[in-house]
Design a protein around this motif. Structure first.
Motif, PDB file in Angstrom:
ATOM      1  N   SER A 173      86.461   6.005 -10.439  1.00 26.81           N
ATOM      2  CA  SER A 173      86.729   6.953 -11.520  1.00 26.81           C
ATOM      3  C   SER A 173      85.590   6.928 -12.538  1.00 26.81           C
ATOM      4  O   SER A 173      84.781   5.991 -12.578  1.00 26.81           O
ATOM      5  CB  SER A 173      88.037   6.590 -12.219  1.00 26.81           C
ATOM      6  N   GLY A 174      85.558   7.966 -13.377  1.00 33.56           N
ATOM      7  CA  GLY A 174      84.577   7.986 -14.451  1.00 33.56           C
ATOM      8  C   GLY A 174      84.721   6.775 -15.350  1.00 33.56           C
ATOM      9  O   GLY A 174      83.736   6.139 -15.729  1.00 33.56           O
ATOM     10  N   TYR A 175      85.971   6.435 -15.674  1.00 32.11           N
ATOM     11  CA  TYR A 175      86.227   5.278 -16.526  1.00 32.11           C
ATOM     12  C   TYR A 175      85.711   3.985 -15.897  1.00 32.11           C
ATOM     13  O   TYR A 175      85.040   3.180 -16.550  1.00 32.11           O
ATOM     14  CB  TYR A 175      87.727   5.153 -16.813  1.00 32.11           C
ATOM     15  N   LYS A 176      85.998   3.775 -14.616  1.00 33.30           N
ATOM     16  CA  LYS A 176      85.569   2.534 -13.965  1.00 33.30           C
ATOM     17  C   LYS A 176      84.050   2.447 -13.870  1.00 33.30           C
ATOM     18  O   LYS A 176      83.471   1.361 -13.978  1.00 33.30           O
ATOM     19  CB  LYS A 176      86.211   2.418 -12.584  1.00 33.30           C
ATOM     20  N   LEU A 212      87.297   4.603 -23.615  1.00 30.19           N
ATOM     21  CA  LEU A 212      88.249   5.713 -23.583  1.00 30.19           C
ATOM     22  C   LEU A 212      88.029   6.670 -24.753  1.00 30.19           C
ATOM     23  O   LEU A 212      88.122   7.893 -24.595  1.00 30.19           O
ATOM     24  CB  LEU A 212      89.678   5.173 -23.587  1.00 30.19           C
ATOM     25  N   ARG A 213      87.721   6.120 -25.931  1.00 31.37           N
ATOM     26  CA  ARG A 213      87.468   6.977 -27.098  1.00 31.37           C
ATOM     27  C   ARG A 213      86.233   7.841 -26.883  1.00 31.37           C
ATOM     28  O   ARG A 213      86.223   9.026 -27.229  1.00 31.37           O
ATOM     29  CB  ARG A 213      87.300   6.125 -28.363  1.00 31.37           C
ATOM     30  N   ARG A 255      83.481  11.838  -7.585  1.00 28.31           N
ATOM     31  CA  ARG A 255      83.191  12.838  -6.553  1.00 28.31           C
ATOM     32  C   ARG A 255      83.931  14.148  -6.811  1.00 28.31           C
ATOM     33  O   ARG A 255      83.530  15.199  -6.309  1.00 28.31           O
ATOM     34  CB  ARG A 255      83.530  12.302  -5.166  1.00 28.31           C
ATOM     35  N   LYS A 256      85.002  14.088  -7.609  1.00 25.93           N
ATOM     36  CA  LYS A 256      85.762  15.290  -7.929  1.00 25.93           C
ATOM     37  C   LYS A 256      85.347  15.903  -9.269  1.00 25.93           C
ATOM     38  O   LYS A 256      85.913  16.909  -9.688  1.00 25.93           O
ATOM     39  CB  LYS A 256      87.257  14.968  -7.936  1.00 25.93           C
ATOM     40  N   TYR A 257      84.371  15.298  -9.913  1.00 25.95           N
ATOM     41  CA  TYR A 257      83.874  15.832 -11.181  1.00 25.95           C
ATOM     42  C   TYR A 257      82.992  17.052 -10.916  1.00 25.95           C
ATOM     43  O   TYR A 257      82.214  17.082  -9.963  1.00 25.95           O
ATOM     44  CB  TYR A 257      83.031  14.782 -11.909  1.00 25.95           C
ATOM     45  N   SER A 258      83.075  18.033 -11.797  1.00 25.79           N
ATOM     46  CA  SER A 258      82.157  19.167 -11.753  1.00 25.79           C
ATOM     47  C   SER A 258      80.796  18.730 -12.292  1.00 25.79           C
ATOM     48  O   SER A 258      80.652  17.624 -12.840  1.00 25.79           O
ATOM     49  CB  SER A 258      82.695  20.311 -12.610  1.00 25.79           C
ATOM     50  N   LEU A 259      79.800  19.606 -12.176  1.00 29.99           N
ATOM     51  CA  LEU A 259      78.468  19.316 -12.717  1.00 29.99           C
ATOM     52  C   LEU A 259      78.541  19.035 -14.211  1.00 29.99           C
ATOM     53  O   LEU A 259      77.936  18.084 -14.715  1.00 29.99           O
ATOM     54  CB  LEU A 259      77.531  20.499 -12.444  1.00 29.99           C
ATOM     55  N   GLY A 260      79.307  19.860 -14.929  1.00 24.95           N
ATOM     56  CA  GLY A 260      79.436  19.667 -16.371  1.00 24.95           C
ATOM     57  C   GLY A 260      80.129  18.366 -16.726  1.00 24.95           C
ATOM     58  O   GLY A 260      79.748  17.684 -17.685  1.00 24.95           O
ATOM     59  N   MET A 261      81.140  17.994 -15.957  1.00 28.27           N
ATOM     60  CA  MET A 261      81.846  16.734 -16.211  1.00 28.27           C
ATOM     61  C   MET A 261      80.931  15.538 -15.981  1.00 28.27           C
ATOM     62  O   MET A 261      80.964  14.558 -16.738  1.00 28.27           O
ATOM     63  CB  MET A 261      83.086  16.645 -15.324  1.00 28.27           C
ATOM     64  N   LYS A 281      88.766  13.710 -21.897  1.00 23.93           N
ATOM     65  CA  LYS A 281      90.132  13.231 -22.065  1.00 23.93           C
ATOM     66  C   LYS A 281      90.991  13.732 -20.906  1.00 23.93           C
ATOM     67  O   LYS A 281      90.875  14.881 -20.482  1.00 23.93           O
ATOM     68  CB  LYS A 281      90.709  13.728 -23.391  1.00 23.93           C
ATOM     69  N   ASN A 282      91.821  12.862 -20.390  1.00 23.33           N
ATOM     70  CA  ASN A 282      92.700  13.138 -19.241  1.00 23.33           C
ATOM     71  C   ASN A 282      91.945  13.230 -17.913  1.00 23.33           C
ATOM     72  O   ASN A 282      92.526  13.585 -16.891  1.00 23.33           O
ATOM     73  CB  ASN A 282      93.520  14.414 -19.446  1.00 23.33           C
TER      74      ASN A 282
END
Length: 214
Positions: A92-95, A113-114, A130-136, A122-123
Motif C-alpha cells: 500500500s501507499g502507507y506501507k 497518515l496526516r 499498483r492500483k494508484y493512478s498517475l496523479g495518486m 485520505k482513504n
C-alpha cells in the motif's frame, strides 16, 4: 543571510556533450528558486548533482557549507523528487512510506497518515500502489518528500500528472513550507508553479549551456 546551497562553476559533460557549463547559483534560507528550460536541457541532471546522485565534471556544490563528494556524500535534511522513485507496487501507499520512514525514524505512523491526507490521499492509504493512478503516485512522491520535516525541498516537476484542484493544493502546501522557513529548488514546465512560488528564476540558455538568472 543563511546560504543553504552554493553552486560554483558547475559543469557537467557526458563524453563530448556539454550538458551545462560554468553554472553559478546561490540559494538562501527561505528562497524558492525556479529552474526552467526545454526538455532534456539538463535540469534534472543539475538537481542530481546538487543532491550528490551524480558527479560534476568540474566545479562544486556546497550544502550548508559542506562540499558534496568531500564533506558529505549526499544532500542532508532534504526532501527530493527527481524523476520517478520506485515504490513497491504490491504494498500500500502507507506501507511504502512507513518503510522509508523506518530508515531515519524521525516520524511516527500518525505523521505519515496526516501527510497522506494533506496531499490528497485520505482513504487511499491501504490501496496497493499498483492500483494508484498517475496523479495518486505523484501525490505519494510529494508525501515522501515532505513527511520527515526537511529543511530543503528539491522538486523536479512536482505537479506533473495532477488535476487543477490537486495542483492548487500542492502549491498551498509548498507555500506553507516556505512560510515556515523552508527552502525550495523547483524545476517545472508549469508556468503557474514558477510564477506562484518562486522569488528567483534561472533559465537555460542554449547558446552557452548555462542557467542564467532572469
Amino acid at each position: 543571510m543563511n546560504k543553504l546551497i552554493c553552486i560554483e562553476h558547475a559543469t557537467k559533460c557526458f563524453k563530448d556533450k556539454v550538458v551545462f557549463n560554468d553554472v553559478n547559483i546561490e540559494i538562501f534560507k527561505g528562497d524558492c528558486v525556479g529552474i526552467t528550460g526545454y526538455n532534456g536541457c539538463g535540469k534534472s541532471v543539475l538537481m542530481k548533482c546538487i543532491c550528490g546522485f551524480s558527479k560534476l565534471t568540474q566545479g562544486e556544490v556546497k550544502i550548508n557549507g559542506k562540499k558534496i563528494g568531500k564533506d558529505i556524500d549526499f544532500i542532508e535534511n532534504a526532501g527530493v523528487i527527481i524523476e520517478s522513485p520506485e515504490f513497491i507496487n504490491d504494498l500500500s501507499g502507507y506501507k511504502n512510506l512507513k518503510i522509508i520512514a523506518e530508515i531515519q525514524k524521525k516520524i511516527d505512523e500518525d505523521r505519515i497518515l496526516r501527510i497522506m491526507s494533506l496531499v490528497g490521499l485520505k482513504n487511499e492509504e491501504n490501496k496497493k500502489v499498483r492500483k494508484y493512478s498517475l496523479g495518486m503516485k505523484q501525490k505519494l512522491r510529494i508525501a515522501q518528500a515532505i513527511m520527515e520535516y526537511p529543511e530543503i525541498l528539491i522538486l523536479d516537476e512536482p505537479t506533473n500528472g495532477l488535476d487543477k484542484q490537486s495542483v492548487e493544493n500542492i502549491r498551498k502546501i509548498l507555500k506553507s513550507f516556505l512560510s515556515k522557513g523552508g527552502t525550495i529548488l523547483l524545476a517545472s514546465h508549469n508556468k503557474g508553479d514558477i510564477e506562484t512560488l518562486c522569488n528567483t528564476v534561472y533559465e537555460y540558455n542554449n547558446s552557452d549551456c548555462k542557467f542564467i538568472k532572469i
